[in-house]
Write an enzyme that holds these catalytic residues in place. Structure first.
Site, PDB file in Angstrom:
ATOM      1  CG  HIS A   1       8.544 -28.316  11.467  1.00  0.00           C
ATOM      2  ND1 HIS A   1       8.333 -27.723  12.689  1.00  0.00           N
ATOM      3  CD2 HIS A   1       9.841 -28.702  11.444  1.00  0.00           C
ATOM      4  CE1 HIS A   1       9.467 -27.733  13.380  1.00  0.00           C
ATOM      5  NE2 HIS A   1      10.388 -28.333  12.651  1.00  0.00           N
TER       6      HIS A   1
ATOM      7  CB  ILE B   1      -0.363  -5.422  11.361  1.00  0.00           C
ATOM      8  CG1 ILE B   1       0.847  -5.454  12.299  1.00  0.00           C
ATOM      9  CG2 ILE B   1      -1.574  -6.094  12.032  1.00  0.00           C
ATOM     10  CD1 ILE B   1       0.697  -4.583  13.545  1.00  0.00           C
TER      11      ILE B   1
ATOM     12  CB  THR C   1       2.297  -2.125  10.960  1.00  0.00           C
ATOM     13  OG1 THR C   1       1.071  -2.584  10.357  1.00  0.00           O
ATOM     14  CG2 THR C   1       2.096  -0.753  11.577  1.00  0.00           C
TER      15      THR C   1
ATOM     16  CB  CYS D   1       1.061  -2.197   4.675  1.00  0.00           C
ATOM     17  SG  CYS D   1       0.799  -3.215   6.139  1.00  0.00           S
TER      18      CYS D   1
ATOM     19  CG  ASP E   1      -0.378   0.200   2.531  1.00  0.00           C
ATOM     20  OD1 ASP E   1       0.854   0.359   2.618  1.00  0.00           O
ATOM     21  OD2 ASP E   1      -1.132   0.227   3.523  1.00  0.00           O
TER      22      ASP E   1
ATOM     23  CG  HIS F   1      10.258 -24.529  12.499  1.00  0.00           C
ATOM     24  ND1 HIS F   1      10.454 -24.340  13.841  1.00  0.00           N
ATOM     25  CD2 HIS F   1      11.374 -25.186  12.060  1.00  0.00           C
ATOM     26  CE1 HIS F   1      11.622 -24.844  14.208  1.00  0.00           C
ATOM     27  NE2 HIS F   1      12.208 -25.354  13.143  1.00  0.00           N
TER      28      HIS F   1
HETATM   29  C1  RB5 Z   1      -1.797   2.916   6.433  1.00  0.00           C
HETATM   30  O1  RB5 Z   1      -1.820   4.155   7.062  1.00  0.00           O
HETATM   31  C2  RB5 Z   1      -1.490   1.821   7.434  1.00  0.00           C
HETATM   32  O2  RB5 Z   1      -2.564   1.648   8.286  1.00  0.00           O
HETATM   33  C3  RB5 Z   1      -1.146   0.541   6.712  1.00  0.00           C
HETATM   34  O3  RB5 Z   1      -0.061   0.747   5.865  1.00  0.00           O
HETATM   35  C4  RB5 Z   1      -0.787  -0.634   7.598  1.00  0.00           C
HETATM   36  O4  RB5 Z   1       0.176  -0.258   8.533  1.00  0.00           O
HETATM   37  C5  RB5 Z   1      -1.911  -1.350   8.194  1.00  0.00           C
HETATM   38  O5  RB5 Z   1      -1.754  -2.379   8.853  1.00  0.00           O
END
Ligand code: RB5
Length: 146
Positions: free
Chosen positions: A133, A69, A67, A65, A8, A98
Site C-alpha cells: 500500500h 463532497i 455531502t 459539509c 461549512d 490501505h
Molecule cells: C452547501 O449547500 C453544500 O453544497 C455543501 O455543504 C456541500 O454539500 C458541497 O459539497
C-alpha cells in the site's frame, strides 16, 4: 494525536458532536469553524484545514459539509493530502489501512451523528498497513511532485 476539524454551514451539527467525541477520546483538536448562521463556501474551510495537516501543525483533519463532497474535493487539491469521503465504518477502517488517509470528509445530509462518531473513532484508531500500500501511495506522491 492532534486533529483539525472544520465544516461549512451544512456540517455544523455533526462537527459539534464530533468535537464532543474528541473531548471524550482525549484527542486534542483545533476547530476552524464555521460559526455560521448563513451560507459559507466550503473551500474557505477545507483548504486552511488541509494546509495545517501538510505543514505538520496537526496530525490529521476532519471535514464536514452537506455531502462531504465539496470538502473532500477541496482538501485533495492541497499537495500531500489524501482525503477520503467516508459514510460507513468499513471504509473508514480500509482507508486508514490501505490509503493512509490524513483527512476524513463526511456529509451531514447523508449520515447521522451516531454513525459519524463511529466512523471517526475507527478512522482515528486504525493504523496504516504499509507494504504494497505504501508503494501505491508513493506513486500518487510521485505524480503530485512532477
Ligand atoms: C452547501 O449547500 C453544500 O453544497 C455543501 O455543504 C456541500 O454539500 C458541497 O459539497
Amino acid at each position: 494525536m492532534k486533529v483539525v476539524i472544520a465544516s461549512d454551514h451544512g456540517g455544523v451539527h455533526i462537527r459539534k458532536e464530533i468535537m464532543s467525541l474528541l473531548e471524550e477520546m482525549k484527542v486534542e483538536y483545533v476547530d476552524l469553524g464555521c460559526e455560521c448562521e448563513g451560507s459559507v463556501d466550503y473551500p474557505d474551510y477545507a483548504v486552511p484545514a488541509a494546509e495545517m495537516v501538510v505543514k505538520g501543525e496537526v496530525d490529521r483533519g476532519i471535514l464536514i459539509c452537506g455531502t462531504g463532497i465539496g470538502m473532500s474535493i477541496s482538501a485533495n487539491k492541497v499537495k500531500g493530502i489524501r482525503c477520503a469521503l467516508v459514510h460507513d465504518v468499513f471504509s473508514a477502517k480500509e482507508t486508514r489501512k490501505h490509503n493512509n488517509t490524513n483527512m476524513l470528509a463526511m456529509g451531514e445530509r447523508v449520515i447521522g451523528g451516531g454513525l459519524a462518531k463511529e466512523i471517526v473513532k475507527t478512522w482515528l484508531t486504525t493504523d496504516f498497513e504499509g507494504g504494497r500500500h505504501a508503494n501505491r501511495i508513493n506513486k500518487i506522491a510521485e505524480y503530485e511532485n512532477k
